[in-house]
Design an enzyme around this catalytic site. Structure first.
Site, mmCIF file in Angstrom:
data_model
loop_
_atom_site.group_PDB
_atom_site.id
_atom_site.type_symbol
_atom_site.label_atom_id
_atom_site.label_comp_id
_atom_site.label_asym_id
_atom_site.label_seq_id
_atom_site.Cartn_x
_atom_site.Cartn_y
_atom_site.Cartn_z
ATOM 1 N N HIS A 164 -10.265 -5.338 -2.936
ATOM 2 C CA HIS A 164 -8.909 -5.564 -2.426
ATOM 3 C C HIS A 164 -8.960 -5.985 -0.973
ATOM 4 O O HIS A 164 -9.807 -5.528 -0.209
ATOM 5 C CB HIS A 164 -8.034 -4.322 -2.592
ATOM 6 C CG HIS A 164 -8.672 -3.063 -2.081
ATOM 7 N ND1 HIS A 164 -9.631 -2.366 -2.784
ATOM 8 C CD2 HIS A 164 -8.498 -2.384 -0.924
ATOM 9 C CE1 HIS A 164 -10.008 -1.315 -2.091
ATOM 10 N NE2 HIS A 164 -9.343 -1.308 -0.950
ATOM 11 N N LEU A 165 -8.041 -6.864 -0.611
ATOM 12 C CA LEU A 165 -7.883 -7.291 0.775
ATOM 13 C C LEU A 165 -6.663 -6.577 1.326
ATOM 14 O O LEU A 165 -5.592 -6.625 0.712
ATOM 15 C CB LEU A 165 -7.666 -8.803 0.858
ATOM 16 C CG LEU A 165 -8.856 -9.735 0.596
ATOM 17 C CD1 LEU A 165 -9.344 -9.643 -0.842
ATOM 18 C CD2 LEU A 165 -8.489 -11.169 0.933
ATOM 19 N N ASN A 206 -12.607 -3.346 3.125
ATOM 20 C CA ASN A 206 -13.529 -2.218 3.213
ATOM 21 C C ASN A 206 -14.512 -2.321 2.049
ATOM 22 O O ASN A 206 -14.105 -2.550 0.908
ATOM 23 C CB ASN A 206 -12.758 -0.899 3.143
ATOM 24 C CG ASN A 206 -11.847 -0.706 4.340
ATOM 25 O OD1 ASN A 206 -12.164 -1.137 5.445
ATOM 26 N ND2 ASN A 206 -10.707 -0.068 4.128
ATOM 27 N N GLN A 222 -14.482 2.212 1.838
ATOM 28 C CA GLN A 222 -13.810 1.859 0.578
ATOM 29 C C GLN A 222 -13.559 3.118 -0.244
ATOM 30 O O GLN A 222 -14.462 3.957 -0.404
ATOM 31 C CB GLN A 222 -14.668 0.868 -0.219
ATOM 32 C CG GLN A 222 -13.978 0.336 -1.457
ATOM 33 C CD GLN A 222 -14.792 -0.750 -2.167
ATOM 34 O OE1 GLN A 222 -15.925 -1.045 -1.780
ATOM 35 N NE2 GLN A 222 -14.218 -1.325 -3.203
ATOM 36 N N ASP A 246 0.850 -1.199 0.000
ATOM 37 C CA ASP A 246 0.000 0.000 0.000
ATOM 38 C C ASP A 246 0.885 1.248 0.000
ATOM 39 O O ASP A 246 1.885 1.318 0.725
ATOM 40 C CB ASP A 246 -0.909 -0.011 1.238
ATOM 41 C CG ASP A 246 -2.069 0.961 1.107
ATOM 42 O OD1 ASP A 246 -3.218 0.524 1.047
ATOM 43 O OD2 ASP A 246 -1.806 2.198 1.056
HETATM 44 P P1 5GP Z 1 -9.716 1.305 0.589
HETATM 45 O O1 5GP Z 1 -9.766 2.617 1.304
HETATM 46 O O2 5GP Z 1 -10.481 1.352 -0.726
HETATM 47 O O3 5GP Z 1 -10.080 0.120 1.424
HETATM 48 O O4 5GP Z 1 -8.195 1.075 0.253
HETATM 49 C C1 5GP Z 1 -7.559 1.603 -0.854
HETATM 50 C C2 5GP Z 1 -6.080 1.563 -0.549
HETATM 51 O O5 5GP Z 1 -5.378 1.731 -1.752
HETATM 52 C C3 5GP Z 1 -5.621 2.653 0.406
HETATM 53 O O6 5GP Z 1 -5.046 2.070 1.559
HETATM 54 C C4 5GP Z 1 -4.619 3.445 -0.418
HETATM 55 O O7 5GP Z 1 -3.522 3.880 0.347
HETATM 56 C C5 5GP Z 1 -4.216 2.463 -1.493
HETATM 57 N N1 5GP Z 1 -3.850 3.072 -2.741
HETATM 58 C C6 5GP Z 1 -4.547 4.017 -3.441
HETATM 59 N N2 5GP Z 1 -3.924 4.322 -4.576
HETATM 60 C C7 5GP Z 1 -2.795 3.564 -4.607
HETATM 61 C C8 5GP Z 1 -1.730 3.451 -5.559
HETATM 62 O O8 5GP Z 1 -1.683 4.104 -6.590
HETATM 63 N N3 5GP Z 1 -0.739 2.565 -5.261
HETATM 64 C C9 5GP Z 1 -0.755 1.799 -4.118
HETATM 65 N N4 5GP Z 1 0.270 0.958 -3.924
HETATM 66 N N5 5GP Z 1 -1.748 1.895 -3.215
HETATM 67 C C10 5GP Z 1 -2.748 2.767 -3.454
#
Ligand code: 5GP
Length: 113
Positions: free
Chosen positions: A99-100, A86, A93, A30
């Site tokens: 994603h996990l 999420n 989310q 992440d």
């Molecule tokens: P969510 O909030 O949807 O559960 O998680 C999305 C995750 O994706 C977040 O923890 C965020 O930091 C990560 N994320 C968003 N954009 C990128 C990216 O371009 N590269 C990487 N490696 N992680 C990302």
């Protein structure tokens, strides 16, 4: 299905620190880690969230969980870890490609925020 930044990561159009890959899935660190180890495990197939998964995805969903186990061993998380999915707005989310989150190397609290 609408694409997200994760489709670009799958196609290697933008860089990511990939820790595992096979024909069906990808795992990468992440970009904003919430724990010393924070890895995202995603299917290559675009599934928006758990809420939009179908019975057709059952094997793929199981596959993702087994990747969690594999990557956790690879990362030395023998003391335990947390897996988070999420889902939707109330679930926090922000990227709408399933994603996990695999997080470890710190003590997790309960309940989560
Ligand atoms: P969510 O909030 O949807 O559960 O998680 C999305 C995750 O994706 C977040 O923890 C965020 O930091 C990560 N994320 C968003 N954009 C990128 C990216 O371009 N590269 C990487 N490696 N992680 C990302």
């Amino acid at each position: 299905m609408s694409e997200t930044i994760f489709s670009k990561i799958i196609r290697k159009e933008i860089p990511a620190d990939i820790v595992y890959e096979d024909d069906l899935a990808l795992a990468f660190r992440d970009v904003h880690p919430q724990a010393p180890v924070h890895i995202l495990i995603i299917p290559k197939k675009v599934i928006v969230s758990i809420a939009s998964a179908t019975a057709e995805d059952a094997t793929l969903l199981g596959h993702l969980l087994l990747i969690v186990k594999k990557v956790a061993i690879q990362e030395g998380l023998e003391n335990g870890y947390r897996v988070v999915i999420n889902t939707g707005e109330d679930g926090g989310q922000t990227v709408f490609h399933l994603h996990l989150h695999l997080m470890g190397k710190r003590l997790m609290t309960w309940p989560p925020g």
